[in-house]
Design a protein around this motif. Structure first.
Motif, PDB file in Angstrom:
ATOM      1  N   LEU A   1       0.827  -1.203   0.000  1.00  0.00           N
ATOM      2  CA  LEU A   1       0.000   0.000   0.000  1.00  0.00           C
ATOM      3  C   LEU A   1       0.862   1.254   0.000  1.00  0.00           C
ATOM      4  N   ALA A   2       1.984   1.204   0.716  1.00  0.00           N
ATOM      5  CA  ALA A   2       2.881   2.362   0.746  1.00  0.00           C
ATOM      6  C   ALA A   2       3.570   2.565  -0.607  1.00  0.00           C
ATOM      7  N   LEU A   3       4.067   1.487  -1.205  1.00  0.00           N
ATOM      8  CA  LEU A   3       4.783   1.594  -2.472  1.00  0.00           C
ATOM      9  C   LEU A   3       3.874   2.050  -3.606  1.00  0.00           C
ATOM     10  N   THR A   4       2.615   1.588  -3.582  1.00  0.00           N
ATOM     11  CA  THR A   4       1.673   1.964  -4.646  1.00  0.00           C
ATOM     12  C   THR A   4       0.896   3.237  -4.313  1.00  0.00           C
ATOM     13  N   LYS A   5       1.196   3.799  -3.140  1.00  0.00           N
ATOM     14  CA  LYS A   5       0.517   5.025  -2.687  1.00  0.00           C
ATOM     15  C   LYS A   5      -1.017   4.854  -2.681  1.00  0.00           C
ATOM     16  N   THR A   6      -1.454   3.658  -2.281  1.00  0.00           N
ATOM     17  CA  THR A   6      -2.883   3.360  -2.219  1.00  0.00           C
ATOM     18  C   THR A   6      -3.462   3.884  -0.913  1.00  0.00           C
ATOM     19  N   PRO A   7      -4.486   4.719  -0.967  1.00  0.00           N
ATOM     20  CA  PRO A   7      -5.070   5.244   0.271  1.00  0.00           C
ATOM     21  C   PRO A   7      -5.826   4.163   1.046  1.00  0.00           C
ATOM     22  N   ILE A   8      -5.779   4.281   2.361  1.00  0.00           N
ATOM     23  CA  ILE A   8      -6.533   3.405   3.253  1.00  0.00           C
ATOM     24  C   ILE A   8      -7.724   4.182   3.798  1.00  0.00           C
ATOM     25  N   VAL A   9      -8.894   3.617   3.641  1.00  0.00           N
ATOM     26  CA  VAL A   9     -10.106   4.154   4.263  1.00  0.00           C
ATOM     27  C   VAL A   9     -10.509   3.180   5.356  1.00  0.00           C
ATOM     28  N   ARG A  10     -10.808   3.689   6.516  1.00  0.00           N
ATOM     29  CA  ARG A  10     -11.198   2.819   7.629  1.00  0.00           C
ATOM     30  C   ARG A  10     -12.512   3.272   8.220  1.00  0.00           C
ATOM     31  N   THR A  11     -13.462   2.346   8.311  1.00  0.00           N
ATOM     32  CA  THR A  11     -14.712   2.626   9.010  1.00  0.00           C
ATOM     33  C   THR A  11     -14.481   2.418  10.501  1.00  0.00           C
ATOM     34  N   THR A  12     -14.774   3.445  11.289  1.00  0.00           N
ATOM     35  CA  THR A  12     -14.479   3.417  12.719  1.00  0.00           C
ATOM     36  C   THR A  12     -15.645   2.791  13.471  1.00  0.00           C
ATOM     37  N   HIS A  13     -15.674   1.457  13.480  1.00  0.00           N
ATOM     38  CA  HIS A  13     -16.705   0.747  14.238  1.00  0.00           C
ATOM     39  C   HIS A  13     -16.446   0.884  15.734  1.00  0.00           C
TER      40      HIS A  13
END
Length: 348
Positions: A86-98
């Protein structure tokens, strides 16, 4: 939007099973019906080798836990590889805050990995308007959807005056032992309490059963409930009591409201906002620890003045959720792009 702008989202949940949280299944269906979104359910192969625009996580602790130490170690190694990808591809992380806090009882390594994941998260999705984040944290608000459509196929019973219900997983923080103790101190041979759900430990199961045996007005079922059983328990109750020590996002509260039953919950900003949203008569609240007086008052209020109509859950329509998530994914992609541009500018 053109085909080239289609957003591919890798979810952290696998293909649903019969015991999968209904929230996940309804979210999956909502996202799949949203134009310009492609949803992928989770496998390590897809997450590590596939191409996608956003990684969307729900309970990241599942990705680093295992039923044995060797299985946990393998998952944690795969998790590290995923984070590098994810870091190398610069892919954003979205997290649902349960949940707003890290799980308790986890290892030091799991804690460190989850902190790493948290630091790397681009955008958080909060499920109610009262969740607060640290300054500078980017977030979107997408209310937890209702369960009306999910339970629509099941027949409902008529509420029985004086019957209180509790359902769902039985864990220490959910206050089931306290509910049994408090109910025992409320007079009235015509009152009933029904508790059903799977305990988190044998010790807790024993504690619940011991308390139930002291009061002939109490029925306890210690097992996972199927949907039809949930509808039967909730609909025959006049009041659903959920005395969680901490209540933030409660699927149980929304299930009861979706089935048109009032709830008794601790008073905090989240439950106050819920009462304002759906109607005060549907959300009975108490301050501090649950007491016999608070429980008796809620039972009496529901008997004397049952809430009219249905709770207002219009803001929680699943038809809106897909497009709201698509907007959140676009926001995360834009944020990741702007952060990458700033880093390039600084390094230049």
């Amino acid at each position: 939007m053109t085909a080239a702008e289609r957003i591919v989202v890798q979810q952290s949940f696998p293909d649903p099973r019969p015991t999968t949280n209904p929230y996940i299944i309804m979210l999956r269906d909502s996202l799949r019906s949203t134009p310009d979104l492609e949803l992928r359910t989770f496998s390590w192969k897809k997450a590590l080798l596939g191409r996608y625009d956003v990684f969307h996580a729900h309970w990241p602790e599942i990705l680093v836990a295992g039923q044995s130490k060797p299985k946990a170690f393998v998952r944690q190694a795969l998790f590290v590889l995923l984070m590098w990808k994810l870091a190398l591809t610069k892919t954003p992380i979205v997290r649902t805050t349960h949940n707003i806090h890290l799980p308790t009882g986890i290892s030091r390594r799991e804690h460190a990995l989850l902190r790493w994941f948290d630091d790397r998260t681009t955008l958080r999705i909060r499920l109610n308007p009262t969740t607060e984040f640290a300054p500078g944290v980017e977030y979107a608000t997408i209310l937890h959807g209702h369960y009306r459509d999910w339970f629509a196929a099941y027949a409902k019973s008529s509420p029985q005056q004086g019957r209180v219900g509790y359902f769902g997983l039985i864990r220490r923080y959910k206050g089931v032992e306290e509910l049994l103790d408090v109910f025992a101190a409320v007079p009235g041979d015509d009152l009933r309490l029904e508790v059903a759900g799977k305990p988190s430990s044998d010790e807790l199961a024993t504690s619940v059963l011991e308390r139930a045996e002291r009061d002939h007005r109490v029925d306890v079922t210690l097992a996972f409930l199927h949907d039809a059983e949930i509808v039967e328990l909730v609909s025959r109750a006049a009041l659903i009591a959920l005395p969680y020590r901490e209540m933030h996002n409660s699927g149980g509260a929304l299930t009861a409201l979706s089935l048109d039953r009032p709830i008794l919950v601790p008073d905090n900003p989240t439950t106050a906002a819920l009462a304002e949203e759906v109607g005060q008569a549907w959300v009975h609240r108490y301050t501090g620890a649950l007491t016999p007086d608070a429980l008796a008052a809620a039972i009496a209020d529901v008997a004397e003045t049952p809430p009219a109509g249905r709770p207002d859950l219009s803001a929680r329509d699943w038809a809106k959720a897909g497009e709201q998530h698509a907007d959140a994914y676009r926001q995360a992609i834009a944020l990741a792009g702007s952060r990458a541009a700033r880093r390039r500018s600084v390094s230049a």
